[in-house]
Design a protein around this motif. Structure first.
Motif, PDB file in Angstrom:
ATOM      1  N   LYS A   1     -16.719  31.876  27.827  1.00 27.24           N
ATOM      2  CA  LYS A   1     -17.419  31.180  28.909  1.00 27.24           C
ATOM      3  C   LYS A   1     -16.412  30.684  29.928  1.00 27.24           C
ATOM      4  O   LYS A   1     -15.254  30.460  29.617  1.00 27.24           O
ATOM      5  CB  LYS A   1     -18.217  30.007  28.343  1.00 27.24           C
ATOM      6  N   GLY A   2     -16.846  30.563  31.156  1.00 24.25           N
ATOM      7  CA  GLY A   2     -15.981  30.066  32.228  1.00 24.25           C
ATOM      8  C   GLY A   2     -16.203  30.871  33.486  1.00 24.25           C
ATOM      9  O   GLY A   2     -17.225  31.532  33.656  1.00 24.25           O
ATOM     10  N   THR A   3     -15.218  30.844  34.378  1.00 24.34           N
ATOM     11  CA  THR A   3     -15.366  31.545  35.652  1.00 24.34           C
ATOM     12  C   THR A   3     -15.348  33.063  35.476  1.00 24.34           C
ATOM     13  O   THR A   3     -15.961  33.778  36.247  1.00 24.34           O
ATOM     14  CB  THR A   3     -14.264  31.131  36.642  1.00 24.34           C
ATOM     15  N   ASN A   4     -14.638  33.571  34.475  1.00 29.35           N
ATOM     16  CA  ASN A   4     -14.629  35.008  34.173  1.00 29.35           C
ATOM     17  C   ASN A   4     -15.323  35.256  32.839  1.00 29.35           C
ATOM     18  O   ASN A   4     -14.771  35.878  31.933  1.00 29.35           O
ATOM     19  CB  ASN A   4     -13.189  35.553  34.127  1.00 29.35           C
ATOM     20  N   SER A   5     -16.536  34.752  32.714  1.00 29.70           N
ATOM     21  CA  SER A   5     -17.246  34.858  31.439  1.00 29.70           C
ATOM     22  C   SER A   5     -17.582  36.302  31.114  1.00 29.70           C
ATOM     23  O   SER A   5     -17.804  37.135  32.000  1.00 29.70           O
ATOM     24  CB  SER A   5     -18.515  34.013  31.466  1.00 29.70           C
ATOM     25  N   LYS A   6     -17.571  36.592  29.812  1.00 25.22           N
ATOM     26  CA  LYS A   6     -17.946  37.923  29.335  1.00 25.22           C
ATOM     27  C   LYS A   6     -18.313  37.814  27.868  1.00 25.22           C
ATOM     28  O   LYS A   6     -17.988  36.839  27.191  1.00 25.22           O
ATOM     29  CB  LYS A   6     -16.821  38.928  29.529  1.00 25.22           C
ATOM     30  N   SER A   7     -18.996  38.818  27.383  1.00 23.77           N
ATOM     31  CA  SER A   7     -19.363  38.912  25.971  1.00 23.77           C
ATOM     32  C   SER A   7     -18.999  40.299  25.482  1.00 23.77           C
ATOM     33  O   SER A   7     -19.267  41.291  26.157  1.00 23.77           O
ATOM     34  CB  SER A   7     -20.862  38.683  25.795  1.00 23.77           C
ATOM     35  N   ASN A   8     -18.382  40.368  24.310  1.00 29.76           N
ATOM     36  CA  ASN A   8     -18.042  41.644  23.681  1.00 29.76           C
ATOM     37  C   ASN A   8     -18.847  41.785  22.397  1.00 29.76           C
ATOM     38  O   ASN A   8     -19.016  40.808  21.656  1.00 29.76           O
ATOM     39  CB  ASN A   8     -16.548  41.720  23.348  1.00 29.76           C
ATOM     40  N   TYR A   9     -19.302  42.992  22.133  1.00 31.44           N
ATOM     41  CA  TYR A   9     -20.099  43.275  20.940  1.00 31.44           C
ATOM     42  C   TYR A   9     -19.538  44.499  20.233  1.00 31.44           C
ATOM     43  O   TYR A   9     -19.150  45.472  20.881  1.00 31.44           O
ATOM     44  CB  TYR A   9     -21.556  43.565  21.319  1.00 31.44           C
ATOM     45  N   LEU A  10     -19.492  44.448  18.910  1.00 35.15           N
ATOM     46  CA  LEU A  10     -19.088  45.588  18.103  1.00 35.15           C
ATOM     47  C   LEU A  10     -20.180  45.820  17.059  1.00 35.15           C
ATOM     48  O   LEU A  10     -20.558  44.897  16.339  1.00 35.15           O
ATOM     49  CB  LEU A  10     -17.749  45.302  17.398  1.00 35.15           C
ATOM     50  N   LEU A  11     -20.705  47.023  17.031  1.00 37.18           N
ATOM     51  CA  LEU A  11     -21.741  47.397  16.057  1.00 37.18           C
ATOM     52  C   LEU A  11     -21.270  48.644  15.316  1.00 37.18           C
ATOM     53  O   LEU A  11     -20.896  49.634  15.945  1.00 37.18           O
ATOM     54  CB  LEU A  11     -23.064  47.707  16.757  1.00 37.18           C
ATOM     55  N   THR A  12     -21.303  48.600  13.983  1.00 36.83           N
ATOM     56  CA  THR A  12     -20.935  49.764  13.178  1.00 36.83           C
ATOM     57  C   THR A  12     -22.119  50.147  12.305  1.00 36.83           C
ATOM     58  O   THR A  12     -22.690  49.296  11.617  1.00 36.83           O
ATOM     59  CB  THR A  12     -19.701  49.471  12.301  1.00 36.83           C
TER      60      THR A  12
ATOM     61  N   ILE B   1     -24.920  45.225  30.224  1.00 31.11           N
ATOM     62  CA  ILE B   1     -24.169  45.571  29.016  1.00 31.11           C
ATOM     63  C   ILE B   1     -23.800  47.044  29.117  1.00 31.11           C
ATOM     64  O   ILE B   1     -24.654  47.890  29.333  1.00 31.11           O
ATOM     65  CB  ILE B   1     -24.978  45.306  27.737  1.00 31.11           C
ATOM     66  N   LYS B   2     -22.496  47.324  28.954  1.00 32.37           N
ATOM     67  CA  LYS B   2     -22.008  48.696  29.055  1.00 32.37           C
ATOM     68  C   LYS B   2     -21.291  49.076  27.762  1.00 32.37           C
ATOM     69  O   LYS B   2     -20.576  48.264  27.180  1.00 32.37           O
ATOM     70  CB  LYS B   2     -21.029  48.847  30.224  1.00 32.37           C
ATOM     71  N   ILE B   3     -21.480  50.329  27.353  1.00 34.61           N
ATOM     72  CA  ILE B   3     -20.736  50.848  26.214  1.00 34.61           C
ATOM     73  C   ILE B   3     -19.333  51.181  26.707  1.00 34.61           C
ATOM     74  O   ILE B   3     -19.167  51.992  27.615  1.00 34.61           O
ATOM     75  CB  ILE B   3     -21.414  52.097  25.616  1.00 34.61           C
ATOM     76  N   GLU B   4     -18.344  50.542  26.107  1.00 36.44           N
ATOM     77  CA  GLU B   4     -16.953  50.810  26.469  1.00 36.44           C
ATOM     78  C   GLU B   4     -16.351  51.898  25.594  1.00 36.44           C
ATOM     79  O   GLU B   4     -15.510  52.663  26.041  1.00 36.44           O
ATOM     80  CB  GLU B   4     -16.110  49.545  26.332  1.00 36.44           C
ATOM     81  N   LYS B   5     -16.765  51.932  24.327  1.00 34.66           N
ATOM     82  CA  LYS B   5     -16.223  52.908  23.384  1.00 34.66           C
ATOM     83  C   LYS B   5     -17.287  53.316  22.390  1.00 34.66           C
ATOM     84  O   LYS B   5     -18.123  52.500  21.977  1.00 34.66           O
ATOM     85  CB  LYS B   5     -15.083  52.278  22.574  1.00 34.66           C
ATOM     86  N   TYR B   6     -17.238  54.578  22.006  1.00 34.21           N
ATOM     87  CA  TYR B   6     -18.073  55.098  20.923  1.00 34.21           C
ATOM     88  C   TYR B   6     -17.130  55.850  20.006  1.00 34.21           C
ATOM     89  O   TYR B   6     -16.380  56.713  20.455  1.00 34.21           O
ATOM     90  CB  TYR B   6     -19.157  56.037  21.468  1.00 34.21           C
ATOM     91  N   LYS B   7     -17.128  55.504  18.730  1.00 35.07           N
ATOM     92  CA  LYS B   7     -16.215  56.130  17.778  1.00 35.07           C
ATOM     93  C   LYS B   7     -17.016  56.617  16.587  1.00 35.07           C
ATOM     94  O   LYS B   7     -17.895  55.907  16.090  1.00 35.07           O
ATOM     95  CB  LYS B   7     -15.173  55.107  17.335  1.00 35.07           C
TER      96      LYS B   7
ATOM     97  N   GLN C   1     -19.766  57.375  10.006  1.00 30.10           N
ATOM     98  CA  GLN C   1     -19.708  55.969  10.365  1.00 30.10           C
ATOM     99  C   GLN C   1     -19.514  55.930  11.882  1.00 30.10           C
ATOM    100  O   GLN C   1     -18.561  56.515  12.400  1.00 30.10           O
ATOM    101  CB  GLN C   1     -18.542  55.286   9.654  1.00 30.10           C
ATOM    102  N   GLU C   2     -20.424  55.265  12.579  1.00 24.48           N
ATOM    103  CA  GLU C   2     -20.416  55.294  14.037  1.00 24.48           C
ATOM    104  C   GLU C   2     -20.325  53.874  14.595  1.00 24.48           C
ATOM    105  O   GLU C   2     -21.076  53.003  14.180  1.00 24.48           O
ATOM    106  CB  GLU C   2     -21.653  56.030  14.543  1.00 24.48           C
ATOM    107  N   THR C   3     -19.377  53.673  15.507  1.00 22.90           N
ATOM    108  CA  THR C   3     -19.093  52.347  16.035  1.00 22.90           C
ATOM    109  C   THR C   3     -19.278  52.330  17.549  1.00 22.90           C
ATOM    110  O   THR C   3     -18.815  53.236  18.247  1.00 22.90           O
ATOM    111  CB  THR C   3     -17.644  51.933  15.695  1.00 22.90           C
ATOM    112  N   PHE C   4     -19.958  51.303  18.019  1.00 20.95           N
ATOM    113  CA  PHE C   4     -20.158  51.070  19.453  1.00 20.95           C
ATOM    114  C   PHE C   4     -19.454  49.772  19.821  1.00 20.95           C
ATOM    115  O   PHE C   4     -19.659  48.753  19.166  1.00 20.95           O
ATOM    116  CB  PHE C   4     -21.647  50.919  19.783  1.00 20.95           C
ATOM    117  N   ILE C   5     -18.632  49.807  20.865  1.00 17.23           N
ATOM    118  CA  ILE C   5     -18.022  48.608  21.414  1.00 17.23           C
ATOM    119  C   ILE C   5     -18.587  48.449  22.817  1.00 17.23           C
ATOM    120  O   ILE C   5     -18.485  49.357  23.639  1.00 17.23           O
ATOM    121  CB  ILE C   5     -16.489  48.720  21.436  1.00 17.23           C
ATOM    122  N   MET C   6     -19.213  47.294  23.047  1.00 15.95           N
ATOM    123  CA  MET C   6     -19.902  47.057  24.316  1.00 15.95           C
ATOM    124  C   MET C   6     -19.416  45.763  24.947  1.00 15.95           C
ATOM    125  O   MET C   6     -18.928  44.879  24.247  1.00 15.95           O
ATOM    126  CB  MET C   6     -21.406  46.990  24.077  1.00 15.95           C
ATOM    127  N   GLN C   7     -19.561  45.681  26.263  1.00 19.28           N
ATOM    128  CA  GLN C   7     -19.181  44.479  26.982  1.00 19.28           C
ATOM    129  C   GLN C   7     -20.280  44.099  27.968  1.00 19.28           C
ATOM    130  O   GLN C   7     -20.832  44.963  28.646  1.00 19.28           O
ATOM    131  CB  GLN C   7     -17.867  44.675  27.724  1.00 19.28           C
TER     132      GLN C   7
END
Length: 76
Positions: free
Chosen positions: A27-38, A61-67, A49-55
């Motif tokens: 939280k703050g002036t450059n607030s963001k949330s990161n999510y990891l789902l496996t 909300i955007k998917i940054e990585k899919y593994k 095993q499939e992992t999504f990293i989102m921001q």
């Protein structure tokens, strides 16, 4: 293209379950949330095993990585 290759070699998804999740909120002036789902995924020919990293920034909300992890020798 890559997802088509994975589906051709491992089969379509039959079942999946969420095995791990993490959330980080800044939280703050450059607030963001990161999510990891496996997910543990059962496919026609194998298990993956499939992992999504989102921001989240603002209201998007955007998917940054899919593994995806799978055993290439499993079906050989």
């Amino acid at each position: 293209m890559v997802l088509d290759k994975i589906e051709n070699e491992n089969g379509k998804i039959k079942n999946d379950s969420l095995s791990t999740w993490q959330t980080l909120v800044v939280k703050g002036t450059n607030s963001k949330s990161n999510y990891l789902l496996t997910y543990e995924v059962d496919r026609d020919f194998s298990h993956t095993q499939e992992t999504f990293i989102m921001q989240k920034e603002n209201d998007t909300i955007k998917i940054e990585k899919y593994k995806i992890n799978f055993d290439i020798l499993q079906n050989k």
